[in-house]
Design a protein around this motif. Sequence first.
Motif, PDB file in Angstrom:
ATOM      1  N   PRO A  53       1.615   6.480   5.975  1.00  0.00           N
ATOM      2  CA  PRO A  53       2.473   5.063   6.813  1.00  0.00           C
ATOM      3  C   PRO A  53       3.198   4.719   5.853  1.00  0.00           C
ATOM      4  N   PRO A  54       5.015   4.182   5.417  1.00  0.00           N
ATOM      5  CA  PRO A  54       5.336   4.059   4.154  1.00  0.00           C
ATOM      6  C   PRO A  54       4.912   3.021   3.483  1.00  0.00           C
ATOM      7  N   SER A  55       4.130   1.827   3.819  1.00  0.00           N
ATOM      8  CA  SER A  55       3.746   0.525   3.538  1.00  0.00           C
ATOM      9  C   SER A  55       2.669   1.129   2.919  1.00  0.00           C
ATOM     10  N   HIS A  56       1.811   2.728   2.555  1.00  0.00           N
ATOM     11  CA  HIS A  56       0.861   2.820   1.437  1.00  0.00           C
ATOM     12  C   HIS A  56       1.833   3.200   0.279  1.00  0.00           C
ATOM     13  N   THR A  57       2.995   3.846   0.504  1.00  0.00           N
ATOM     14  CA  THR A  57       3.473   3.864  -0.977  1.00  0.00           C
ATOM     15  C   THR A  57       3.875   2.111  -1.881  1.00  0.00           C
ATOM     16  N   ARG A  58       3.528   1.068  -0.967  1.00  0.00           N
ATOM     17  CA  ARG A  58       4.703  -0.126  -1.686  1.00  0.00           C
ATOM     18  C   ARG A  58       3.111  -0.237  -2.202  1.00  0.00           C
ATOM     19  N   VAL A  59       1.573  -0.734  -1.216  1.00  0.00           N
ATOM     20  CA  VAL A  59       1.061  -1.469  -1.398  1.00  0.00           C
ATOM     21  C   VAL A  59       0.557  -0.737  -2.896  1.00  0.00           C
ATOM     22  N   PHE A  60       0.532   0.523  -3.243  1.00  0.00           N
ATOM     23  CA  PHE A  60       0.156   1.114  -4.267  1.00  0.00           C
ATOM     24  C   PHE A  60       1.177   1.579  -5.509  1.00  0.00           C
ATOM     25  N   HIS A  61       2.394   0.754  -5.327  1.00  0.00           N
ATOM     26  CA  HIS A  61       2.958   1.116  -6.100  1.00  0.00           C
ATOM     27  C   HIS A  61       2.524  -0.409  -7.411  1.00  0.00           C
ATOM     28  N   GLU A  62       2.424  -0.045  -8.063  1.00  0.00           N
ATOM     29  CA  GLU A  62       2.124  -0.508  -9.589  1.00  0.00           C
ATOM     30  C   GLU A  62       1.687  -0.004 -10.475  1.00  0.00           C
TER      31      GLU A  62
END
Length: 204
Positions: A53-62
């Motif tokens: 899901p797209p949210s995984h990109t946001r969560v692990f975007h650091e």
Amino acid sequence: MQNFFLHPSLRTKPLGSECVGPVQKILPACRSSGITIIWLNWGVLNQDLPLLPPSHTRVFHEDGLSGIGSKISTRWGRLLMHGSRNAALYPPLQEEFHKGLEMGTDHWVNKNRMSGLWGRSTELAHFLESRDISALIFAGVGADQSIPGTFVDAYSRGYDCVMLKDAVIRNNGEPNTQPVNYNAGMSYGFVTDTTRLLESLRQS
């Protein structure tokens, strides 16, 4: 409890390592009592990436990363991909895993979502069903994400779920797990600690 979340080379403040000691404390007694040890960890495959899901990109975007599968470095490999060094267990626990592997008590299970029991079928679901396991004891890092995700899904599937409150900590190391423990104990299962678990195992 993988390197990505706990290793000091990958975390400026790896405070989540505070739950390593409590986990190590209970492993010998659990093994001696016949409890199956499951190391449930991120282990994403290339074919999983388009389905995340797209949210995984946001969560692990650091820190320059662009989501699961992005390259951390030559040494650490791609983020949370199966077989990469960053996805291996934190060294003291990796030693514990190999110890249990030789004893036949410990098993590695991969996941590719926050919950290890999302959807119709996962590697963890197959493992539990194949061994007729009906009760689960939870410990580790991810008290605000992975652990409650799997805990609630396990409850919904009919498993008896127990949270070890002194062996569970948030990814950022913050000790405030009260909301998670409250929901676990009031709605989805039971809450205890490693001391009471060890006492119970000695009496059994």
